[in-house]
Design an enzyme around this catalytic site. Structure first.
Site, PDB file in Angstrom:
ATOM      1  N   ALA A 132      -9.611  26.514 110.596  1.00  0.00           N
ATOM      2  CA  ALA A 132      -8.479  25.624 110.837  1.00  0.00           C
ATOM      3  C   ALA A 132      -8.573  24.370 109.986  1.00  0.00           C
ATOM      4  O   ALA A 132      -9.654  23.856 109.721  1.00  0.00           O
ATOM      5  CB  ALA A 132      -8.428  25.246 112.318  1.00  0.00           C
TER       6      ALA A 132
ATOM      7  N   ALA B 264     -13.994  25.213 109.434  1.00  0.00           N
ATOM      8  CA  ALA B 264     -12.824  24.389 109.739  1.00  0.00           C
ATOM      9  C   ALA B 264     -12.985  22.994 109.127  1.00  0.00           C
ATOM     10  O   ALA B 264     -14.058  22.414 109.143  1.00  0.00           O
ATOM     11  CB  ALA B 264     -12.642  24.283 111.248  1.00  0.00           C
TER      12      ALA B 264
ATOM     13  N   HIS C 185      -3.121  16.622  89.121  1.00  0.00           N
ATOM     14  CA  HIS C 185      -2.793  15.788  87.965  1.00  0.00           C
ATOM     15  C   HIS C 185      -4.045  15.503  87.171  1.00  0.00           C
ATOM     16  O   HIS C 185      -5.146  15.434  87.727  1.00  0.00           O
ATOM     17  CB  HIS C 185      -2.201  14.436  88.408  1.00  0.00           C
TER      18      HIS C 185
ATOM     19  N   ARG D 131     -19.521  23.152 100.517  1.00  0.00           N
ATOM     20  CA  ARG D 131     -20.783  23.591  99.919  1.00  0.00           C
ATOM     21  C   ARG D 131     -21.309  24.794 100.706  1.00  0.00           C
ATOM     22  O   ARG D 131     -21.019  24.925 101.894  1.00  0.00           O
ATOM     23  CB  ARG D 131     -21.839  22.478  99.978  1.00  0.00           C
TER      24      ARG D 131
END
Length: 163
Positions: free
Chosen positions: A119, A137, A92, A157
């Site tokens: 994961a 993960a 949004h 990052r």
């Protein structure tokens, strides 16, 4: 509506078996899936947007994909997505003080060939994960990830180059 109904069938199949049946059902859901891609169970595909899953790609159990008619999701060849990975094309704009979630938006997601997404990783719309990259993960991908790097964190990052 067909995606929703077929999601229920996919949910009840054994999570890491019957891949040929899964591919057939996914094609009925208008998912572009390669003949040797494997999508495990206990996941869900929301929306009616375009979804492409490349050759040799593995989506682990519990992968959730939020498609949108205005934003394609492309997962390239020879990619691996860990358990609980999630792809979200929608968001949004920031609204006024009475309702901060303003007008809805959608942006495409692209995962290039050879990537490994760990994961419980969240990949947001408007991002590309470059070829041969690893996303650790639990990371949240909010911006493009260059090719051949290890990235991680919230937001994700670059941690180091892989080549």
């Amino acid at each position: 509506m067909i995606r929703h109904l077929l999601n229920f069938i996919l949910w009840w199949l054994p999570p890491t078996r019957m891949f040929r049946v899964r591919r057939s059902l996914l094609r009925m859901m208008r998912v572009n899936i390669a003949d040797d891609a494997c999508v495990c169970g206990r996941g869900w595909i929301y929306g009616r947007g375009e979804l492409t899953i490349g050759a040799g790609t593995w989506l682990s159990p519990g992968v959730i994909i939020h498609t949108h008619a205005d934003a394609a999701i492309v997962i390239g060849n020879c990619c691996d997505v860990g358990p609980g990975g999630e792809f979200v094309t929608g968001s949004h704009l920031i609204g006024g003080p009475n309702r901060r979630a303003g007008r809805g938006t959608a942006a495409a997601i692209r995962v290039e060939d050879g990537c490994w997404i760990g994961a419980r990783t969240l990949v947001l719309g408007g991002t590309t994960i470059g070829a041969g990259s690893i996303v650790a993960a639990g990371a949240v991908v909010t911006a493009d990830v260059p090719a051949d790097v290890l990235s991680g964190g919230v937001p994700a990052r670059v941690i180091r180059a892989l080549v």
